[in-house]
Design a protein around this motif. Sequence first.
Motif, short mmCIF file in Angstrom:
data_model
loop_
_atom_site.label_atom_id
_atom_site.label_comp_id
_atom_site.label_asym_id
_atom_site.label_seq_id
_atom_site.Cartn_x
_atom_site.Cartn_y
_atom_site.Cartn_z
N GLY A 1 -6.87 2.81 5.04
CA GLY A 1 -6.73 3.29 6.41
C GLY A 1 -6.06 4.63 6.61
O GLY A 1 -5.89 5.07 7.75
N GLY A 2 -5.63 5.29 5.53
CA GLY A 2 -5.06 6.62 5.69
C GLY A 2 -3.81 6.85 4.89
O GLY A 2 -3.30 5.96 4.19
N ASP B 1 -7.89 7.81 -3.24
CA ASP B 1 -8.87 6.73 -3.05
C ASP B 1 -8.21 5.47 -2.52
O ASP B 1 -8.76 4.78 -1.65
CB ASP B 1 -9.57 6.43 -4.38
CG ASP B 1 -10.59 7.50 -4.78
OD1 ASP B 1 -10.87 8.39 -3.95
OD2 ASP B 1 -11.09 7.43 -5.92
N HIS B 2 -7.02 5.18 -3.03
CA HIS B 2 -6.27 4.01 -2.55
C HIS B 2 -5.96 4.16 -1.06
O HIS B 2 -6.15 3.21 -0.28
CB HIS B 2 -4.97 3.86 -3.35
CG HIS B 2 -3.97 2.94 -2.72
ND1 HIS B 2 -4.05 1.57 -2.83
CD2 HIS B 2 -2.87 3.20 -1.95
CE1 HIS B 2 -3.04 1.02 -2.16
NE2 HIS B 2 -2.32 1.97 -1.62
N MET B 3 -5.48 5.33 -0.65
CA MET B 3 -5.16 5.55 0.75
C MET B 3 -6.41 5.45 1.62
O MET B 3 -6.37 4.87 2.72
CB MET B 3 -4.51 6.92 0.93
CG MET B 3 -3.13 7.06 0.32
SD MET B 3 -2.51 8.77 0.48
CE MET B 3 -0.96 8.66 -0.42
N LYS C 1 0.85 -1.19 0.00
CA LYS C 1 0.00 0.00 0.00
C LYS C 1 0.88 1.24 0.00
O LYS C 1 1.99 1.24 0.52
CB LYS C 1 -0.96 0.01 1.18
CG LYS C 1 -0.35 0.17 2.56
CD LYS C 1 -1.44 0.05 3.62
CE LYS C 1 -0.89 0.27 5.03
NZ LYS C 1 -0.57 1.68 5.30
N ILE C 2 0.37 2.28 -0.60
CA ILE C 2 1.08 3.55 -0.68
C ILE C 2 0.59 4.46 0.44
O ILE C 2 -0.61 4.71 0.56
CB ILE C 2 0.88 4.22 -2.05
CG1 ILE C 2 1.22 3.26 -3.18
CG2 ILE C 2 1.72 5.50 -2.13
CD1 ILE C 2 2.63 2.71 -3.14
N LYS D 1 -11.41 9.77 6.26
CA LYS D 1 -10.74 8.50 5.98
C LYS D 1 -9.28 8.52 6.45
O LYS D 1 -8.50 7.64 6.10
CB LYS D 1 -10.78 8.20 4.48
CG LYS D 1 -12.18 8.09 3.91
CD LYS D 1 -12.96 6.92 4.50
CE LYS D 1 -14.32 6.77 3.84
NZ LYS D 1 -15.08 5.64 4.41
N ASN D 2 -8.93 9.53 7.24
CA ASN D 2 -7.57 9.66 7.79
C ASN D 2 -6.51 9.89 6.72
O ASN D 2 -5.36 9.52 6.88
CB ASN D 2 -7.20 8.44 8.64
CG ASN D 2 -6.00 8.71 9.54
OD1 ASN D 2 -5.83 9.81 10.06
ND2 ASN D 2 -5.16 7.70 9.71
N VAL D 3 -6.92 10.49 5.61
CA VAL D 3 -5.96 10.89 4.58
C VAL D 3 -5.80 12.40 4.69
O VAL D 3 -6.77 13.16 4.53
CB VAL D 3 -6.44 10.52 3.16
CG1 VAL D 3 -5.44 11.00 2.12
CG2 VAL D 3 -6.65 9.02 3.06
#
Length: 261
Positions: free
Chosen positions: A138-139, A132-134, A89-90, A193-195
């Motif tokens: 989870g962030g 969207d990936h993050m 994950k990035i 979303k914690n991003v």
Amino acid sequence: MTNVMELFSLKGKTAVVTGGSGLYGRQLVQALAQAGAKVYTASRNLESNEECAAKMREAGLEVYAGKVDQGDQDSINEFLAELTKDGQKIDILINNSVLRITKNYQTDAALFDQSMHVNATGLMMISRAFGDHMAENGGGSIINIGSYMGVLGPDYELYKGTEMENDFAGDYFFHKGGMVNYTRFLASRYGSKNVRCNVLNLGGFFNNQPEKFVERYCAKTFLGRMANETDIMGSIVFLASEASAYITGAVIPVDGGYTAK
């Protein structure tokens, strides 16, 4: 008890830096990797990225090259899919790439349009894909690399009488200014979303410019100098790490006080 220095660690994190082989990009890549992150430097120029990554690996840093065209949604999607195909994950995206193709105010509208497509629409496309990936994982932290030219108009007096004397098409001011408020939009969009999303508005980087220009520019900063090869390192690690966990939507000038005068 939490050790504050541990908050700055990026161990176990994976970062993508677009335009990571450029003047500012190299110190961004180096800083993230030194803080413990696995870093991918990516742009359309794979050869330049591979050269940069190889030098970083020689120094013991975990840096790899990638190829992505920020102006092409399919290229962005393919790049993200390649990075995450094995479950990776990035955690961090640094939007540092910029296309500079216009020359002056009378530039062909097609060039202006191409610049805006890559630097504005492209910023949206890559931020949306990675954001969207993050959000699904989870962030994360998105950091946009802006400029003092996103908040100020051009000062033509800086360039007068030097080989840098020119006109501006205005596209750079347009998309760097838009980047500031788009950063706030992204912060709002992904906050639940914690991003987090923040922007660093950078000042001029010393690159052996004409003496007159350097003298004039330095006189306009509180610190009396242009940025060097380490000046952005601390700021990027701060915003990428848990040390800034409660900061999002912020516009932070890293310009020696140029915009504060």
